[in-house]
Write a protein that holds these residues in place. Structure first.
Motif: not given
Length: 417
Positions: A343-356, A402-414
């Motif tokens: 999820a953190e990586e998906a945020y970053q690919r979307t151009g967001l700064v992750v804040r937990k 956009e973040m959800l699109v990145h997230l599902c792709k990250i799961w596939e890539e990894k």
């Protein structure tokens, strides 16, 4: 933003916001209001029109749907979840969403009640949306961004993925739940049917916020028994349970231990409802802390207060019942680090700064995590929830897709196999 894609997530959200899905704490049925199914039925119809053939609503109002895998890899099955009901803290009937185009930073006066005014001083996050569109209600109701923003983001994501088979992903499950706002959102969910290994709820606030900690929560009910007597002949006989209940509330700490005096990771005990007559009165409390072990300490302290007050009234007695509501999702998520890391990586690919940020509340993800579906909470952009000033930025809705699109792709890539 997603290339060559025309977003309709704002229009989608505004359509959903107009459907009354307010849930009801006092109801014993499930869902607590039948009108929640009106939105559920619409979602099923829209999903089927996208080509998601197994989309269905069950007898309890849950919506389940599957986007099949389009990769040869054995990717874990991921679920995206949002709730369809809105809070009863503010009316959800006759919601009139308003699109404010090109927000200029000035106060926004809501037309149906000019006393309801949104300002940057009150909501500093509005600064992030100057020059962009935002959505409010009209001033007499909540907006319903909690959690129809999450619903709209997931639905728009589903449409995008179905239209773009070049985006590789594993099997994706969609889940829309009723009655989250009354604490019953997972009561009848069928996780075996859902068949997911990890999940994400979309029920968070500012873009970039990633929530992996919630309160742990119990509910307590104190029932006070008095002695009934005719008020005309009550001297030395009547013991008024309502007055005893009032005394109990009056001795609760006023400078700590309450929602209005705590913040960050401080817990509280909060009376939410009182009912009764002279002979019998009940007070319902919610008990919250990020450390689960503290709940028992709070409950012992509350019981001591009740013993002290009731003990001053001859003939009076009380009972205290405690029920578990949910637990801090971090207790589960710490054992599944990749669900948060991706999820953190998906945020970053979307151009967001992750804040937990810890949630001073809970989500369906809290219960789902303990039911075997590790489930952090993702942003939707919702602001000023449960109020007439509720609002959401269109930019945040689009970023969520956009973040959800990145997230599902990250799961596939990894996934290596």
């Amino acid at each position: 933003m997603l290339k060559n894609y025309h977003f309709t997530v704002a229009e989608r959200f505004m359509q959903y916001a107009q459907i009354d899905t307010e849930s009801n704490h006092a109801s014993t049925s499930f869902p607590s209001t039948e009108k929640q199914k009106d939105l559920a039925k619409l979602l099923v119809s829209e999903l089927q029109q996208m080509g998601i053939t197994d989309a269905k609503m069950d007898e309890f109002g849950y919506v389940y749907a599957t986007i099949p895998s389009n990769t040869t890899k054995q990717v874990p099955v991921i679920c995206y979840c949002a709730h369809i009901d809105t809070s009863s803290d503010c009316s959800g009937t006759n919601v009139k969403p308003i699109l404010h185009k090109g927000y200029n930073g000035n106060p926004i006066v809501l037309p149906d009640d000019p006393s309801q005014i949104l300002t940057i001083e009150q909501y500093p996050y509005l600064k992030e949306h100057i020059g962009n569109d935002i959505i409010t209600a009209s001033g007499t109701t909540l907006l319903g961004a909690d959690d129809k923003a999450g619903v709209a983001i997931i639905m728009e994501f589903a449409q995008y993925i179905m239209q773009h088979p070049e985006e590789k992903h594993g099997t994706i499950k969609l889940l829309f739940t009723p009655d989250e706002e009354v604490g019953r959102g997972t009561e009848h969910v069928n996780l075996a049917y859902l068949g997911a290994q990890y999940g994400y709820t979309l029920d968070g606030g500012e873009a970039g916020h990633l929530e992996v900690e919630t309160f742990s929560a119990d509910a307590a009910t104190i029932t006070i028994y008095g002695v009934s007597a005719h008020p005309g002949y009550a001297k030395n006989k009547l013991v008024n349970a309502l007055k005893i209940a009032g005394e109990l509330l009056s001795i609760l700490p006023k400078a700590e231990w309450s929602p209005e005096t705590t913040e960050k990771k401080q817990g509280y005990v909060h009376p939410v409802r009182m009912d009764g007559v002279a002979e019998k009165a009940t007070i319902d409390f919610i008990i919250r802390d990020f450390e689960t072990a503290n709940l028992a300490k709070y409950e012992d302290r509350l019981k001591h207060f009740a013993e002290t007050v009731v003990g001053c009234h001859a003939g009076a007695s009380f009972e205290m019942e405690v029920k578990q509501q949910y637990r801090n999702m971090y207790e589960v998520l710490q054992h599944h680090p990749k669900v948060v890391e991706y999820a953190e990586e998906a945020y970053q690919r979307t151009g967001l700064v992750v804040r937990k940020e810890p949630i001073r509340g809970g989500t369906d993800g809290s219960r789902l995590s303990f039911m075997g579906l590790p489930c952090p909470n993702l942003f939707t952009g919702m602001q000023a929830i449960h109020s007439k000033k509720e609002w959401v930025g269109v930019k945040d809705l689009q970023l969520g897709v956009e973040m959800l699109v990145h997230l599902c792709k990250i799961w596939e890539e990894k996934t290596l196999n």
